[in-house]
Design a protein around this motif. Structure first.
Motif, short mmCIF file in Angstrom:
data_model
loop_
_atom_site.label_atom_id
_atom_site.label_comp_id
_atom_site.label_asym_id
_atom_site.label_seq_id
_atom_site.Cartn_x
_atom_site.Cartn_y
_atom_site.Cartn_z
N LEU A 22 73.97 12.52 125.80
CA LEU A 22 73.30 11.98 124.63
C LEU A 22 72.33 13.14 124.13
N SER A 23 71.59 13.72 124.98
CA SER A 23 70.69 14.98 124.61
C SER A 23 71.72 16.00 123.91
N THR A 24 72.62 16.22 124.28
CA THR A 24 73.43 17.31 123.26
C THR A 24 73.72 16.68 122.15
N ARG A 25 74.50 15.38 121.99
CA ARG A 25 74.50 14.71 120.74
C ARG A 25 73.40 14.63 119.69
N LEU A 26 72.31 14.38 120.31
CA LEU A 26 70.77 14.39 119.64
C LEU A 26 70.59 15.69 119.05
N GLU A 27 70.94 16.70 119.76
CA GLU A 27 70.58 18.20 119.30
C GLU A 27 71.59 18.57 118.28
N GLU A 28 72.91 18.32 118.29
CA GLU A 28 73.87 18.37 117.18
C GLU A 28 73.42 17.68 115.99
N LEU A 29 72.99 16.31 116.02
CA LEU A 29 72.65 15.71 114.65
C LEU A 29 71.35 16.28 114.16
N ARG A 30 70.67 16.82 115.16
CA ARG A 30 69.11 17.79 114.61
C ARG A 30 69.69 18.80 113.62
N VAL A 31 70.45 19.53 114.27
CA VAL A 31 71.06 20.78 113.52
C VAL A 31 71.65 20.45 112.34
N ARG B 273 71.94 12.35 105.33
CA ARG B 273 70.47 12.40 105.96
C ARG B 273 70.25 10.89 106.58
N CYS B 274 70.37 9.99 105.84
CA CYS B 274 70.15 8.52 106.30
C CYS B 274 71.21 8.11 107.24
N THR B 275 72.54 8.38 107.20
CA THR B 275 73.45 7.97 108.32
C THR B 275 72.97 8.93 109.39
N LEU B 276 72.70 10.04 109.40
CA LEU B 276 72.34 10.91 110.59
C LEU B 276 71.11 10.22 111.19
N ALA B 277 69.88 9.82 110.52
CA ALA B 277 68.71 9.16 110.87
C ALA B 277 69.25 7.79 111.77
N THR B 278 70.18 7.21 111.20
CA THR B 278 70.45 5.94 111.90
C THR B 278 71.26 6.39 113.15
N ARG B 279 72.10 7.09 113.04
CA ARG B 279 73.01 7.45 114.20
C ARG B 279 71.95 8.13 115.48
N THR B 280 71.04 8.91 114.79
CA THR B 280 69.96 9.54 115.72
C THR B 280 69.08 8.43 116.51
N CYS B 281 68.94 7.81 115.76
CA CYS B 281 67.97 6.52 116.28
C CYS B 281 68.69 5.70 117.64
N GLU B 282 70.23 5.39 116.98
CA GLU B 282 71.03 4.56 117.99
C GLU B 282 71.09 5.62 119.23
N LEU B 283 71.35 6.93 119.09
CA LEU B 283 71.29 7.48 120.40
C LEU B 283 70.08 7.67 121.26
N ALA B 284 69.12 7.77 120.63
CA ALA B 284 67.84 7.82 120.96
C ALA B 284 67.54 6.68 122.00
N GLU B 285 67.68 5.35 121.20
CA GLU B 285 67.60 4.11 122.15
C GLU B 285 68.62 3.92 123.31
N GLN C 153 62.57 12.68 117.53
CA GLN C 153 63.57 13.19 116.67
C GLN C 153 64.00 11.96 115.80
N CYS C 154 64.09 10.56 116.36
CA CYS C 154 64.47 9.69 115.40
C CYS C 154 63.37 9.34 114.35
N SER C 155 62.23 9.44 114.75
CA SER C 155 61.14 9.20 113.60
C SER C 155 61.32 10.22 112.43
N SER C 156 61.53 11.56 113.03
CA SER C 156 61.52 12.75 111.91
C SER C 156 62.79 12.42 111.18
N ALA C 157 63.85 12.02 111.72
CA ALA C 157 65.13 11.89 110.79
C ALA C 157 64.86 10.55 110.01
N ARG C 158 64.17 9.79 110.27
CA ARG C 158 63.78 8.70 109.30
C ARG C 158 62.84 9.00 108.26
#
Length: 110
Positions: A39-48, A60-72, A97-102
């Motif tokens: 999950l951490s690796t996936r979050l890093e990929e989404l951040r990049v 960006r909004c799709t990435l934010a949604t997915r980032t928040c799902e992975l974070a949870e 990271q979820c907050s930043s993406a949102r």
């Protein structure tokens, strides 16, 4: 001295008892650690991907949604191991990271 049939029965009983299936909990710390690493690796990929200048607002909004799902998902795994002090920072980082993406999605959309 036991007779041959008695020895045979004892050997069969031992073999049956030794061969019985054991109930094993599959949610061991090792597999949770591997899941958290994934999950951490996936979050890093989404951040990049989110930092790319060519990402559309919808992306960006799709990435934010997915980032928040992975974070949870990550935080849920962390919560299962409340005794480990090394894990809460991973949850905190995921939520940040979820907050930043949102925020990025909101700036883009608004």
């Amino acid at each position: 001295m036991p007779t041959f049939p008695a020895l045979l029965r004892m050997l069969v009983a031992c073999a049956v008892l030794a061969g019985c299936a054991k109930s094993v909990d599959t949610r061991v710390a090792g597999s949770d650690d591997a899941a958290m690493d994934a999950l951490s690796t996936r979050l890093e990929e989404l951040r990049v991907r989110d930092t790319g200048a060519d990402a559309s607002c919808a992306d960006r909004c799709t990435l934010a949604t997915r980032t928040c799902e992975l974070a949870e998902e990550l935080c849920a795994l962390v919560d299962r191991h409340a005794d480990r002090a090394d894990l809460p920072p991973r949850c905190t980082q995921g939520r940040e990271q979820c907050s930043s993406a949102r925020d990025g999605c909101a700036r883009c959309a608004g």
